[in-house]
Design a protein around this motif. Structure first.
Motif, PDB file in Angstrom:
ATOM      1  N   THR A  34       0.989  -0.918  -0.119  1.00 50.44           N
ATOM      2  CA  THR A  34       0.132  -0.008  -0.002  1.00 50.44           C
ATOM      3  C   THR A  34       0.992   1.330  -0.110  1.00 50.44           C
ATOM      4  O   THR A  34       0.391   2.019  -0.581  1.00 50.44           O
ATOM      5  CB  THR A  34      -1.100   0.007   1.115  1.00 50.44           C
ATOM      6  N   LYS A  35       2.207   1.170   0.521  1.00 52.48           N
ATOM      7  CA  LYS A  35       2.887   2.266   0.795  1.00 52.48           C
ATOM      8  C   LYS A  35       3.503   2.455  -0.632  1.00 52.48           C
ATOM      9  O   LYS A  35       4.329   3.585  -0.926  1.00 52.48           O
ATOM     10  CB  LYS A  35       4.150   2.206   1.776  1.00 52.48           C
ATOM     11  N   ASN A  36       3.536   1.500  -1.592  1.00 54.16           N
ATOM     12  CA  ASN A  36       4.388   1.463  -2.857  1.00 54.16           C
ATOM     13  C   ASN A  36       3.515   1.234  -4.027  1.00 54.16           C
ATOM     14  O   ASN A  36       3.890   0.151  -4.696  1.00 54.16           O
ATOM     15  CB  ASN A  36       5.621   0.709  -2.665  1.00 54.16           C
ATOM     16  N   THR A  37       2.501   2.146  -4.173  1.00 55.35           N
ATOM     17  CA  THR A  37       1.552   1.690  -5.213  1.00 55.35           C
ATOM     18  C   THR A  37       2.236   1.976  -6.807  1.00 55.35           C
ATOM     19  O   THR A  37       1.750   1.482  -7.577  1.00 55.35           O
ATOM     20  CB  THR A  37       0.160   2.506  -4.936  1.00 55.35           C
ATOM     21  N   THR A  38       3.134   2.993  -6.486  1.00 53.21           N
ATOM     22  CA  THR A  38       3.788   3.190  -7.920  1.00 53.21           C
ATOM     23  C   THR A  38       5.146   2.798  -7.907  1.00 53.21           C
ATOM     24  O   THR A  38       5.762   2.752  -7.078  1.00 53.21           O
ATOM     25  CB  THR A  38       3.815   5.005  -7.903  1.00 53.21           C
ATOM     26  N   VAL A  39       5.509   1.931  -9.047  1.00 55.97           N
ATOM     27  CA  VAL A  39       6.745   1.633  -9.104  1.00 55.97           C
ATOM     28  C   VAL A  39       7.704   2.412  -9.640  1.00 55.97           C
ATOM     29  O   VAL A  39       7.596   3.263 -10.440  1.00 55.97           O
ATOM     30  CB  VAL A  39       6.429   0.436 -10.434  1.00 55.97           C
ATOM     31  N   THR A  40       8.985   2.518  -8.844  1.00 53.67           N
ATOM     32  CA  THR A  40       9.801   3.463  -9.180  1.00 53.67           C
ATOM     33  C   THR A  40      11.209   2.507  -9.288  1.00 53.67           C
ATOM     34  O   THR A  40      11.131   1.452  -8.954  1.00 53.67           O
ATOM     35  CB  THR A  40      10.139   4.614  -8.370  1.00 53.67           C
ATOM     36  N   GLU A  41      12.206   3.288  -9.913  1.00 54.66           N
ATOM     37  CA  GLU A  41      13.663   2.687  -9.943  1.00 54.66           C
ATOM     38  C   GLU A  41      13.990   2.517  -8.502  1.00 54.66           C
ATOM     39  O   GLU A  41      14.760   1.354  -8.319  1.00 54.66           O
ATOM     40  CB  GLU A  41      14.473   3.524 -10.370  1.00 54.66           C
ATOM     41  N   GLN A  42      13.523   3.153  -7.437  1.00 57.00           N
ATOM     42  CA  GLN A  42      14.105   2.967  -6.105  1.00 57.00           C
ATOM     43  C   GLN A  42      13.181   1.743  -5.641  1.00 57.00           C
ATOM     44  O   GLN A  42      13.919   1.005  -4.531  1.00 57.00           O
ATOM     45  CB  GLN A  42      13.776   4.307  -5.306  1.00 57.00           C
ATOM     46  N   ASN A  43      12.045   1.698  -5.690  1.00 53.81           N
ATOM     47  CA  ASN A  43      11.384   0.413  -4.844  1.00 53.81           C
ATOM     48  C   ASN A  43      11.089  -0.779  -5.817  1.00 53.81           C
ATOM     49  O   ASN A  43      10.332  -1.797  -5.311  1.00 53.81           O
ATOM     50  CB  ASN A  43      10.037   1.241  -4.306  1.00 53.81           C
ATOM     51  N   ARG A  44      11.792  -0.662  -6.826  1.00 50.47           N
ATOM     52  CA  ARG A  44      11.413  -1.967  -7.720  1.00 50.47           C
ATOM     53  C   ARG A  44      11.943  -3.130  -7.003  1.00 50.47           C
ATOM     54  O   ARG A  44      11.148  -4.272  -6.910  1.00 50.47           O
ATOM     55  CB  ARG A  44      12.440  -1.827  -8.987  1.00 50.47           C
ATOM     56  N   ASN A  45      13.048  -3.166  -6.429  1.00 55.75           N
ATOM     57  CA  ASN A  45      13.506  -4.064  -5.821  1.00 55.75           C
ATOM     58  C   ASN A  45      12.578  -4.686  -4.506  1.00 55.75           C
ATOM     59  O   ASN A  45      12.516  -6.125  -4.297  1.00 55.75           O
ATOM     60  CB  ASN A  45      15.192  -4.250  -5.393  1.00 55.75           C
ATOM     61  N   LEU A  46      12.300  -3.535  -3.796  1.00 52.01           N
ATOM     62  CA  LEU A  46      11.522  -3.903  -2.688  1.00 52.01           C
ATOM     63  C   LEU A  46      10.122  -4.657  -3.164  1.00 52.01           C
ATOM     64  O   LEU A  46       9.563  -5.370  -2.415  1.00 52.01           O
ATOM     65  CB  LEU A  46      11.203  -2.617  -1.877  1.00 52.01           C
ATOM     66  N   LEU A  47       9.664  -4.146  -4.237  1.00 52.89           N
ATOM     67  CA  LEU A  47       8.370  -4.394  -4.583  1.00 52.89           C
ATOM     68  C   LEU A  47       8.227  -6.023  -4.982  1.00 52.89           C
ATOM     69  O   LEU A  47       7.768  -6.963  -4.729  1.00 52.89           O
ATOM     70  CB  LEU A  47       7.676  -3.792  -5.637  1.00 52.89           C
ATOM     71  N   VAL A  48       9.390  -6.325  -5.803  1.00 48.39           N
ATOM     72  CA  VAL A  48       9.617  -7.680  -6.377  1.00 48.39           C
ATOM     73  C   VAL A  48      10.023  -8.647  -5.123  1.00 48.39           C
ATOM     74  O   VAL A  48       9.064  -9.582  -5.218  1.00 48.39           O
ATOM     75  CB  VAL A  48      11.036  -7.786  -7.298  1.00 48.39           C
ATOM     76  N   GLU A  49      10.518  -7.971  -4.212  1.00 43.32           N
ATOM     77  CA  GLU A  49      10.834  -9.028  -2.988  1.00 43.32           C
ATOM     78  C   GLU A  49       9.547  -9.428  -2.211  1.00 43.32           C
ATOM     79  O   GLU A  49       9.270 -10.327  -1.635  1.00 43.32           O
ATOM     80  CB  GLU A  49      11.867  -8.630  -2.239  1.00 43.32           C
ATOM     81  N   THR A  50       8.757  -8.310  -2.034  1.00 46.55           N
ATOM     82  CA  THR A  50       7.518  -8.263  -1.388  1.00 46.55           C
ATOM     83  C   THR A  50       6.664  -9.265  -2.144  1.00 46.55           C
ATOM     84  O   THR A  50       5.901 -10.062  -1.439  1.00 46.55           O
ATOM     85  CB  THR A  50       6.787  -6.757  -1.531  1.00 46.55           C
ATOM     86  N   ILE A  51       6.335  -9.192  -3.303  1.00 48.22           N
ATOM     87  CA  ILE A  51       5.510 -10.075  -4.200  1.00 48.22           C
ATOM     88  C   ILE A  51       6.016 -11.473  -3.818  1.00 48.22           C
ATOM     89  O   ILE A  51       5.310 -12.251  -3.664  1.00 48.22           O
ATOM     90  CB  ILE A  51       5.601  -9.633  -5.521  1.00 48.22           C
ATOM     91  N   ARG A  52       7.350 -11.551  -4.020  1.00 47.92           N
ATOM     92  CA  ARG A  52       7.822 -13.023  -4.033  1.00 47.92           C
ATOM     93  C   ARG A  52       7.436 -13.544  -2.472  1.00 47.92           C
ATOM     94  O   ARG A  52       7.394 -14.894  -2.315  1.00 47.92           O
ATOM     95  CB  ARG A  52       9.412 -12.957  -3.932  1.00 47.92           C
TER      96      ARG A  52
END
Lengths: 1050, 226
Positions: A34-52
């Motif tokens: 919810t805190k990262n609804t927009t994908v950016t260069e910075q949170n890419r890795n975080l999002l990927v790992e979160t999904i994983r």
């Protein structure tokens, strides 16, 4: 990198990994999303790992805690996935997401968990998401994702994918759009998905209707076109080939075609009737008939119509019949091939082609007018438009036709009209297909009907009708079949013939085929109960092939011959006997006779003839022809060649060089012999030369009284040490231990063929021998396997030498006897045999006798005692008989100054050379002796029976002669079969041997090329008169004189 | 993302021998097989380095598709390497190897490198197939052999990488026809440049490997995919 990302997510959470798998952690991850609804260069890795991590928790939850799923559902977490995807967040995120989804769906085991994931239709949104499919990794993950989903399809889950109301089935329609993707793995995945879908559709009427009405025509027509395009490329590849350079590509194209056929067959055997009708229609009328079958006909006709060359068409049709067994399809196809388009082709050959093209909706290989993607799109809209109307795939077809434009003509319209009519009338909606089927069926009745009135069913005109009527009388008005037979006639080579035979074979072995169809051309199915007649035309052609195969320079490949034999057998052999006509049998016998002559031609020349002979027999019987495998090989599509440099299997090309010519001649002989015996209803009694049941086997108990036994210690390779007695039989050596229950009897612990044995001395131990026996390679790929590899230690060096000698001579003897059996098979006079040269030197007189003796005992009766007595007899002391013989014939030609040593060969010292001699010896003598000698030899007057008698009684005398053989041997190593490799061994003097005969000096030396004595012996020995043998009173003799000797047979 | 070669593998063997776990273990280290959670996957790709060259491995698990003959035969044919897996704690999975191997030899191209893998080597106490038996089978049939554990990750890297090395060597020896993609080997973009026959597809490949962000740009600006 992954490792790192893991740690920092964990770190971010600030807890140990202990509760990574927990609802709490999922809640935390939700928070991250919810805190990262927009994908950016910075949170890419975080999002990927979160999904994983979410995936991991879900899988854990599936197995341990269902509340995880509740939370997932409640928070609609899938939306986040979709949201991330839709932001065009780049391939990195895309790939990770797809991989995650793959893992998720693959590892969920509970149905309810699966329902959770599938509800809300998010998965379908992902399926239709426009990924960047030009990226091969995204493509691969995407298609794997669809494949994983398709494996989860069942009666319940299917509703999440197929929406009855909107006529949406994204999983299926998105997948088939990639049916012709350049990447093979993608295509395979598509096929898997479709097959999974079809399987499930069996239980789901609505879905089935959807698939058939909205997708089947576009998909199948495109698929068929795709296959056909490959076929044309394949044909092109064959046509443009030079020097077999296209083979690599060709074999890929062939494999591709096979893949397609297997795929089509997999669809057909799901046995979904609706689908099969559509598919059969497309295959027949858009591919097999217009492209394959019509190409069988005269190649010049047909104008612009796409066509392929005759061999390619025959080859592909064979594959079709070998692989596809769907009855409606194969029967219709066979009908056209066997009975042709009588009305059209015969009456107006010129028009035929046009006509076949002129009915494009029925028989034409044309490109679908629009891409599959567009068709699907159109159908979808159409579906929405006419959602009320009963779906009918024929309508779809119409629409397609309308857009076809110029290709159309009046006739097609008519056809179409009919089709539509039929479709709307019928209860089944697959009107067009039925119509066509009917047409074909009607035609098939033609021959039986008085007039071709039934042709009326289609749009034939009156004149055609009358033409057809006129036809009835014409016997061979079947253009395709005519052509098929004609291809068998080619005198120069068997390029076409092989394909024709395969096609006939494939048709007659096709399980879906209606036997009546084949009966009409008198080609019975293999299982046909009773046959009364057979196809003379075909039989004669087959026999002609056999005949030319038996010619020295015959251009018939072994595969072709074997198939001919199969087909002929299939035609004339019935359960009750053989119905072949005498005249045909006579021709066949003629061919067999030719093949005997052919082998005879090589019999004398090849020193390793025996090994080749046995090897060919083995490989022929162990690897009978598999037509399906044969037709998988693209190399036969190129004109037959002779050189092995192409890597083409021996049976699929012509022989190259003398060795291969010999092998070929031997095989031809075997095949025709076996065929001839079978047709005459006689059992094979002579082959194989060594029959398992005749051999002494481990654990046999033998009467060894009066046998020569040599005690020894056998040290095996792994260090085992055994006390055994060595005994040498005619074909085998065996190791026995005393039988505790009967004095003088022994139990066999090991038995091995002498002919495959190698004996070498041990350098620093005069009491020891190394003995190896190889088992001949059972397949071309496996290595010869040593069944015995051991050091034998004897009590003293004398025993050692005796053993060595006995083994060495036994080896030569065994081989020589087999050579004589071959001579018998070839109707050569068994005996003096200059042909056996190497083997027969000096010995033959005694040889054939023991052989026969043995033969009778072994084969004539199975009485074990008889066998044993034979065994026992081996060890009598060698006789003067041989010597007598020599004296008798000493006058014969080719005498040389050498001493008479050989005649009374006490196994003489040749020992050292013996081993090698057996293998390679023949070369020298054969060189030395001119072929001219053969005749006289063979015709030697039958000398004295007396000698014979003596010899016979001394059955074992045999051993002697071999030594002379060895003498003359030229120890050149021939590295062919393991059994032939001459063992290197130290020369051991035999002078001390205690036999009656003294060794002549030269017997110890290797050199003399021709041993005159032996030659004399050779020449002098008469063909053994059978009665004489009988007189000798050998045990078991009278029982069954299975005289192997040739002359009698003539 | 640039690679010199792409090798396609398949994984075969009885169900339950741990094929998909091996695959996941190799392609994605983040899924640690701890916590008694068995996770597998049917497709995976990973980059490795051999002889200083970047090589991409694409591994396709054939599980669940055995009922369709067309599918298995196609898979075999499209692969350059095969991992033939059995479970050392289940004798029957070892006994079935011959059938698998026959199938593989029948359908694959003759150069396919086959690695025999005895999986679950962590379950020593329940072992039913001796290591020596695996070795003997491999020797007899000319396979490379290894015992692995998807659970402890022991030998998993090695299994995949050694197979790749073997394929790579075969390429160096000229055994594989690398221009024929049907063999399960694809030449990467920069290699294709030296190879005339691949010039056509070069453009797209280059586009594909310029990285995720640049990628979309390249595609949209590139005049045609023809």
């Amino acid at each position: 990198m992954f490792g790192r990302s893991r740690s920092w997510v964990g770190g971010g959470h600030g807890k140990s990994s202990r509760n990574i798998h927990s609802l709490d952690h999922l809640k935390y991850l939700y928070h991250v999303l919810t805190k990262n609804t927009t994908v950016t260069e910075q949170n890419r890795n975080l999002l990927v790992e979160t999904i994983r991590s979410i995936t991991e928790i879900l899988i854990w939850g599936d197995q341990n805690d269902s509340s995880v799923f509740d939370f997932f559902l409640e928070k609609n977490m899938f939306v986040f996935f979709l949201n991330i995807l839709r932001q065009r967040s780049g391939r990195y995120v895309c790939v990770q997401l797809l991989q995650t989804l793959n893992i998720l769906f693959e590892n969920i085991s509970h149905e309810t968990s699966l329902y959770y994931l599938l509800s809300n239709n998010y998965v379908n949104s992902i399926i239709v998401h426009k990924f960047d499919f030009s990226d091969e990794e995204i493509m691969a993950y995407y298609i794997s994702f669809l494949k994983t989903l398709s494996l989860k399809l069942n009666n319940h889950t299917v509703h999440f994918f197929y929406n009855e109301h909107t006529n949406d089935f994204a999983l299926y329609t998105e997948a088939i759009k990639f049916f012709n993707h350049p990447e093979s793995m993608v295509r395979i995945a598509v096929r898997t998905i479709t097959l999974n879908v079809y399987k499930v559709s069996l239980d789901n009427q609505a879905m089935l209707h959807y698939i058939r009405d909205k997708t089947a025509v576009p998909y199948f027509s495109n698929l068929v076109w795709f296959i056909g395009s490959h076929v044309i490329e394949l044909d092109n590849c064959v046509q443009t080939d030079e020097e077999h350079r296209n083979r690599g590509k060709l074999s890929d194209l062939v494999a591709e075609h096979l893949d397609h056929l297997h795929y089509l067959n997999d669809i057909l055997i799901i046995n979904c009737e609706f689908l099969n009708d559509v598919l059969t229609d497309h295959l027949l009328n858009r591919l097999f008939l217009p492209l394959y079958v019509y190409s069988l006909e005269n190649q010049d006709k047909g104008g612009e119509r796409p066509k392929i060359s005759l061999p390619v068409s025959l080859y592909l049709l064979s594959q079709v019949f070998l692989i596809i067994h769907h009855a409606p399809l194969v029967n219709s196809l066979a009908e056209v091939i066997l009975n042709g388009d009588l009305s059209e082709t015969y009456a107006k050959p010129e028009q035929d082609v046009q006509r076949s093209c002129a009915k494009p909706s029925i028989r034409c290989f044309i490109k679908p007018t629009e891409t599959l993607e567009r068709s699907l799109e159109m159908n979808k809209h159409k579906g929405k438009r006419r959602v009320q109307k009963r779906p009918n795939y024929k309508n779809v077809g119409e629409e397609e036709d309308e857009e076809k434009g110029p290709a159309e003509d009046a006739q097609e319209d008519a056809e179409k009209a009919k089709g539509t009519e039929g479709g709307s009338k019928g209860t089944k909606t697959s009107g067009e297909n039925e119509e066509i089927e009917m047409v074909i069926m009607e035609r098939s009745k033609l021959p039986e009907l008085a007039a071709g009135t039934s042709v009326q069913e289609q749009n034939t005109t009156d004149e055609e009708k009358s033409a057809a009527t006129g036809l009835e009388s014409a016997q061979w008005s079947r253009p395709f079949l005519d052509m098929v037979y004609h291809a068998l006639d080619s005198p120069d080579d068997d390029y076409h013939a092989l394909f024709v035979l395969c096609l006939l074979y494939a048709m007659s072995h096709n399980k879906g085929m209606d036997p009546e169809k084949l009966e009409r051309i008198q080609l019975p199915v293999p299982s046909a109960a009773e046959k009364t007649a057979y196809n003379h035309l075909l039989a004669e052609r087959l026999i002609r092939i056999m005949n030319s195969a038996a010619q020295p320079d015959g251009k018939i490949r072994l595969a072709t011959l074997e198939l001919s034999c199969l087909l002929l057998k299939q035609q004339v052999v019935t359960s009750t006997g053989c119905i072949i006509k005498d005249v045909h049998l006579a021709c066949l016998e003629g061919a067999r006779e030719e093949s005997v002559h052919l082998v005879r031609h090589f019999y004398k020349g090849e020193e390793i003839f025996l090994d080749m002979f046995e090897d060919e027999y083995r490989s022929m019987t162990m690897k009978p022809m598999n037509v399906e495998y044969l037709m998988m090989d693209a190399s036969i599509l190129l004109p037959p060649t002779g050189t092995p440099l192409t890597g083409i299997d021996f049976v699929k090309r012509l022989p190259c060089g003398d060795v291969e010519k010999t092998r070929r001649a031997i095989r031809v002989f075997f095949m025709l012999r076996s065929l001839s015996l079978q047709l005459r209803g006689e059992p094979e009694t002579q082959l194989p030369l060594t029959r398992e049941e005749d051999l002494i086997k481990t654990d046999d108990v033998l009467d060894l009284n009066n046998s020569d036994l040599i005690a020894c210690t056998v040290i095996t390779k792994d260090g085992g040490m055994l006390q055994r007695f060595l005994a040498v039989d005619i074909y085998q050596m065996s190791l026995v231990e005393p039988d505790v229950s009967r004095l003088g009897w022994g139990v066999v612990k090991f038995a091995g063929l002498l002919q495959d044995m190698q004996v070498t001395g041990v350098e620093d131990d005069s009491r020891a021998l190394n003995i190896t026996i190889h088992k001949p390679a059972s397949s071309p790929h496996s290595k010869p396997f040593p069944i015995l590899q051991a050091t034998f230690i004897f009590s003293d060096h004398i025993r050692c030498i005796i053993a060595k000698q006995r083994l060495a001579k036994g080896r030569i003897q065994a081989r020589r006897m087999k050579m004589q059996r071959i001579a018998a098979l070839l109707d050569l006079p068994i005996q003096p045999t200059t042909e056996v040269l190497g083997f027969g030197l000096g010995s033959s007189s005694s040889q054939h006798l023991p052989f026969r003796f043995y033969d009778q005992c072994r084969r004539g009766s199975s009485d074990p005692t008889v066998q044993r007595s034979v065994f026992a007899s081996v060890d009598k002391v060698p006789g003067f008989a041989v010597a007598q013989c020599i004296n008798q014939h000493s006058s014969s030609s080719l005498s040389s100054p050498s001493p008479s040593a050989s005649g009374s060969p006490s196994g003489s010292g040749s020992t050292s050379h013996c081993d090698s001699g057996g293998a390679s010896s023949s070369s020298t003598p054969s060189a030395a002796q001119s072929p001219a000698d053969e005749l006289p030899t063979a015709e030697q007057p039958q000398p004295n029976l007396p000698d014979q008698l003596v010899i016979v009684s001394e059955t074992e005398a045999d051993t002697r002669p071999s030594k002379s053989l060895a003498k003359s041997a030229d120890a050149e190593p021939v590295s062919l079969s393991p059994s032939l490799i001459p063992a290197q061994q130290p020369t051991i003097s035999l002078l001390c041997e205690d036999t009656a005969d003294t060794l002549s000096v030269e017997s110890l030396t290797l050199v003399p090329p021709v041993d005159p004595c032996s030659l004399r012996t050779l020449a002098g020995i008469p063909p053994p008169p059978t009665p004489a043998v009988a007189d000798t009173g050998a045990p078991g003799e009278g029982t069954a004189p299975q005289e192997p000797a040739g002359p009698a047979e003539h | 993302m640039a690679y010199a070669y792409l090798f396609k593998y398949i994984i075969i063997g009885d169900t339950g021998v741990g094929k998909s776990c091996l695959l996941l273990q190799f392609t994605d280290k983040r899924f640690q097989p701890v916590h008694d959670l068995t996770i597998g996957v049917e497709f995976g790709a990973r980059m490795i380095t051999i002889d200083g060259k970047q090589i991409k491995l694409q591994i396709w698990d054939t599980a669940g598709q055995e009922s369709f003959r067309s599918i298995t035969r196609s898979y075999y044919r499209g692969a350059a390497g095969a991992l033939l897996v059995y479970d050392i704690t289940r004798r029957d999975t070892f006994n079935h190897l011959t059938t698998w191997l026959e199938d593989a030899r029948q359908h694959s191209n003759s150069n396919m490198v086959i690695m025999l893998i005895g999986n679950k080597s962590d379950l020593e106490s329940r072992r039913e197939v001796k290591k020596e038996e695996g070795e003997a089978f491999a020797r007899e049939h000319g396979l490379i052999f290894m015992e692995t554990s998807a659970k402890t990750a022991s030998n998993v890297e090695e299994a995949f990488i050694n197979t790749a090395k073997e394929i790579y060597e075969k390429i160096q020896e000229g055994v594989f026809d690398i221009n024929n993609e049907a063999n399960g080997i694809k030449i990467g973009p920069q290699h294709a440049a030296t190879n005339a026959t691949h010039a056509g597809s070069l453009f797209l490949r280059l586009a594909a490997q310029t990285g995720p962000l640049a990628h979309s740009l390249t595609l949209s600006s590139c005049p045609a995919e023809t």
